[in-house]
Write an enzyme that holds these catalytic residues in place. Structure first.
Site, PDB file in Angstrom:
ATOM      1  N   GLY A 168       0.709  -1.172   0.032  1.00 20.18           N
ATOM      2  CA  GLY A 168      -0.061   0.038  -0.058  1.00 20.18           C
ATOM      3  C   GLY A 168       0.756   1.257  -0.021  1.00 20.18           C
ATOM      4  O   GLY A 168       0.437   2.238  -0.438  1.00 20.18           O
ATOM      5  N   ASP A 214       0.657   3.292   4.214  1.00 21.69           N
ATOM      6  CA  ASP A 214      -0.135   3.975   3.622  1.00 21.69           C
ATOM      7  C   ASP A 214      -1.197   4.414   4.866  1.00 21.69           C
ATOM      8  O   ASP A 214      -1.746   5.842   4.712  1.00 21.69           O
ATOM      9  CB  ASP A 214      -1.119   3.083   2.570  1.00 21.69           C
ATOM     10  CG  ASP A 214      -1.586   1.729   3.331  1.00 21.69           C
ATOM     11  OD1 ASP A 214      -1.338   1.440   4.483  1.00 21.69           O
ATOM     12  OD2 ASP A 214      -1.964   0.814   2.499  1.00 21.69           O
ATOM     13  N   ASP A 238      -4.835   2.444  11.030  1.00 21.57           N
ATOM     14  CA  ASP A 238      -6.118   2.279  11.410  1.00 21.57           C
ATOM     15  C   ASP A 238      -6.223   1.853  12.799  1.00 21.57           C
ATOM     16  O   ASP A 238      -6.332   2.403  13.561  1.00 21.57           O
ATOM     17  CB  ASP A 238      -6.752   1.133  10.002  1.00 21.57           C
ATOM     18  CG  ASP A 238      -8.429   0.766  10.346  1.00 21.57           C
ATOM     19  OD1 ASP A 238      -8.851   1.447  11.110  1.00 21.57           O
ATOM     20  OD2 ASP A 238      -8.638  -0.152   9.799  1.00 21.57           O
ATOM     21  N   LYS A 257      -6.815   6.988  10.375  1.00 23.17           N
ATOM     22  CA  LYS A 257      -8.242   6.980  10.960  1.00 23.17           C
ATOM     23  C   LYS A 257      -8.338   7.185  12.429  1.00 23.17           C
ATOM     24  O   LYS A 257      -7.879   6.233  13.203  1.00 23.17           O
ATOM     25  CB  LYS A 257      -8.990   5.615  10.635  1.00 23.17           C
ATOM     26  CG  LYS A 257      -9.267   5.451   8.873  1.00 23.17           C
ATOM     27  CD  LYS A 257      -9.886   4.232   8.779  1.00 23.17           C
ATOM     28  CE  LYS A 257     -10.246   3.808   7.446  1.00 23.17           C
ATOM     29  NZ  LYS A 257     -10.460   2.418   6.950  1.00 23.17           N
ATOM     30  N   PHE A 283     -13.911   3.229   3.856  1.00 20.42           N
ATOM     31  CA  PHE A 283     -12.824   2.390   3.480  1.00 20.42           C
ATOM     32  C   PHE A 283     -12.629   3.056   2.108  1.00 20.42           C
ATOM     33  O   PHE A 283     -13.276   3.372   1.434  1.00 20.42           O
ATOM     34  CB  PHE A 283     -13.771   0.865   3.076  1.00 20.42           C
ATOM     35  CG  PHE A 283     -12.468   0.080   2.444  1.00 20.42           C
ATOM     36  CD1 PHE A 283     -11.758  -0.590   3.185  1.00 20.42           C
ATOM     37  CD2 PHE A 283     -12.235  -0.153   1.057  1.00 20.42           C
ATOM     38  CE1 PHE A 283     -10.736  -1.527   2.766  1.00 20.42           C
ATOM     39  CE2 PHE A 283     -11.137  -1.031   0.632  1.00 20.42           C
ATOM     40  CZ  PHE A 283     -10.354  -1.581   1.276  1.00 20.42           C
ATOM     41  N   VAL A 284     -11.119   3.517   2.208  1.00 26.19           N
ATOM     42  CA  VAL A 284     -10.781   4.320   0.897  1.00 26.19           C
ATOM     43  C   VAL A 284      -9.760   3.416   0.188  1.00 26.19           C
ATOM     44  O   VAL A 284      -9.088   2.441   0.469  1.00 26.19           O
ATOM     45  CB  VAL A 284      -9.832   5.468   1.668  1.00 26.19           C
ATOM     46  CG1 VAL A 284     -10.903   6.362   2.327  1.00 26.19           C
ATOM     47  CG2 VAL A 284      -8.812   5.128   2.504  1.00 26.19           C
ATOM     48  N   ASP A 318      -5.827  -0.103  -1.974  1.00 29.47           N
ATOM     49  CA  ASP A 318      -6.396  -1.064  -2.966  1.00 29.47           C
ATOM     50  C   ASP A 318      -7.788  -1.579  -2.446  1.00 29.47           C
ATOM     51  O   ASP A 318      -8.159  -1.624  -1.171  1.00 29.47           O
ATOM     52  CB  ASP A 318      -5.745  -2.115  -3.197  1.00 29.47           C
ATOM     53  CG  ASP A 318      -5.477  -3.188  -2.036  1.00 29.47           C
ATOM     54  OD1 ASP A 318      -5.224  -2.808  -1.035  1.00 29.47           O
ATOM     55  OD2 ASP A 318      -6.035  -4.510  -2.243  1.00 29.47           O
ATOM     56  N   ARG A 340      -5.242   0.891  -7.073  1.00 27.15           N
ATOM     57  CA  ARG A 340      -3.924   1.421  -6.444  1.00 27.15           C
ATOM     58  C   ARG A 340      -3.450   2.616  -7.221  1.00 27.15           C
ATOM     59  O   ARG A 340      -2.811   3.498  -6.691  1.00 27.15           O
ATOM     60  CB  ARG A 340      -3.066   0.383  -6.447  1.00 27.15           C
ATOM     61  CG  ARG A 340      -3.115  -0.615  -5.216  1.00 27.15           C
ATOM     62  CD  ARG A 340      -2.035  -1.395  -5.034  1.00 27.15           C
ATOM     63  NE  ARG A 340      -2.165  -2.876  -4.381  1.00 27.15           N
ATOM     64  CZ  ARG A 340      -2.384  -3.108  -3.147  1.00 27.15           C
ATOM     65  NH1 ARG A 340      -2.245  -2.175  -2.273  1.00 27.15           N
ATOM     66  NH2 ARG A 340      -2.335  -4.233  -2.680  1.00 27.15           N
TER      67      ARG A 340
HETATM   68  P1  5GP Z   1      -4.057  -1.471  10.816  1.00 27.20           P
HETATM   69  O1  5GP Z   1      -3.073  -2.475  11.227  1.00 27.20           O
HETATM   70  O2  5GP Z   1      -3.720  -0.120  11.277  1.00 27.20           O
HETATM   71  O3  5GP Z   1      -5.330  -1.693  11.571  1.00 27.20           O
HETATM   72  O4  5GP Z   1      -4.214  -1.380   9.538  1.00 27.20           O
HETATM   73  C1  5GP Z   1      -3.504  -1.017   8.519  1.00 27.20           C
HETATM   74  C2  5GP Z   1      -3.626  -1.764   7.273  1.00 27.20           C
HETATM   75  O5  5GP Z   1      -4.979  -2.082   6.887  1.00 27.20           O
HETATM   76  C3  5GP Z   1      -3.276  -0.908   6.353  1.00 27.20           C
HETATM   77  O6  5GP Z   1      -1.692  -0.815   5.874  1.00 27.20           O
HETATM   78  C4  5GP Z   1      -4.099  -1.116   5.031  1.00 27.20           C
HETATM   79  O7  5GP Z   1      -3.687  -2.359   4.484  1.00 27.20           O
HETATM   80  C5  5GP Z   1      -5.374  -1.627   5.596  1.00 27.20           C
HETATM   81  N1  5GP Z   1      -6.528  -0.758   5.623  1.00 27.20           N
HETATM   82  C6  5GP Z   1      -7.000  -0.179   6.550  1.00 27.20           C
HETATM   83  N2  5GP Z   1      -8.110   0.713   6.259  1.00 27.20           N
HETATM   84  C7  5GP Z   1      -7.898   0.592   4.944  1.00 27.20           C
HETATM   85  C8  5GP Z   1      -8.911   1.129   4.205  1.00 27.20           C
HETATM   86  O8  5GP Z   1      -9.672   2.171   4.542  1.00 27.20           O
HETATM   87  N3  5GP Z   1      -8.580   1.223   2.719  1.00 27.20           N
HETATM   88  C9  5GP Z   1      -7.767   0.004   2.331  1.00 27.20           C
HETATM   89  N4  5GP Z   1      -7.319  -0.027   1.118  1.00 27.20           N
HETATM   90  N5  5GP Z   1      -6.801  -0.474   3.160  1.00 27.20           N
HETATM   91  C10 5GP Z   1      -7.061  -0.274   4.581  1.00 27.20           C
HETATM   92 MG    MG Z   2      -0.539  -2.053   4.488  1.00 28.58          MG
END
Ligand code: 5GP
Ligand code: MG
Length: 172
Positions: free
Chosen positions: A38, A94, A97, A125, A146-147, A153, A159
């Site tokens: 990402g 990227d 979350d 987020k 969800f973006v 992606d 992407r």
């Molecule tokens: P975390 O581990 O912080 O919950 O999530 C990080 C990973 O989840 C990011 O690197 C990404 O790959 C995926 N992710 C989280 N939210 C989104 C979103 O809104 N869109 C997309 N495409 N991927 C997301």
């Molecule tokens: Mg990722």
């Protein structure tokens, strides 16, 4: 889908971040470590705005859903990480979350004895974190949608979009 952040705006904010990083890392042995897949677009734009000698490396992290009731399981592949002993590592991803990905990556990278580890994310987020760490640098805070685009992606589509868009439920 709905455009949340225009390409022009992304370019401006990423360049500002690059200039800030260049100021803060002057005279440090900087290695920028991009998280596949990402971060690739953000990584490519960001490093070209950091006017310092630096090295670039990659690490792979992917979360996938196992059987329906299981939580997200994170897989990390660090075979692409270059020698970062005594280097100042900036981990570039990227989106932040829950923060689980960055927290796990930082734990693993620590074993390679870097001088320091900080993180930079394009999107944050806020209010969703399940970990205590926060990204050291971010470009944009966004609501819990969800973006896609600019590296992010849905099923490996979207992407290449130069902007960030939120997918509507009917797009999924
Ligand atoms: P975390 O581990 O912080 O919950 O999530 C990080 C990973 O989840 C990011 O690197 C990404 O790959 C995926 N992710 C989280 N939210 C989104 C979103 O809104 N869109 C997309 N495409 N991927 C997301
Ligand atoms: Mg990722």
């Amino acid at each position: 889908m709905q455009t949340l952040i225009e390409a022009r705006e992304i370019q401006k904010v990423v360049a500002n971040l690059g200039h800030q990083i260049a100021t803060e890392y002057r005279d440090q042995p900087l290695t920028v470590l991009g998280v596949l897949t990402g971060s690739i677009v953000f990584l490519a734009d960001l490093i070209r705005t950091i006017d310092l000698p630096l090295r670039v490396g990659l690490i792979q992290a992917s979360s996938y859903r196992g059987a329906t009731t299981r939580p997200l399981e994170l897989r990390i592949n660090d075979s692409l990480v270059p020698d970062i002993r005594d280097r100042s590592v900036l981990l570039v991803d990227d989106i932040f979350d829950t923060g689980n990905t960055l927290a796990s990556l930082i734990d693993i990278i620590r074993h390679n004895s870097p001088r320091s580890i900080r993180s930079a994310v394009l999107l944050w987020k806020t209010g969703k974190a399940t970990v205590t760490i926060q990204p050291d640098y971010h470009c944009f805070q966004i609501p819990d949608r969800f973006v896609v685009g600019y590296g992010l992606d849905y099923n490996d589509d979207y992407r290449h979009l130069p902007y960030i868009a939120a997918l509507e439920p009917r797009d999924l």
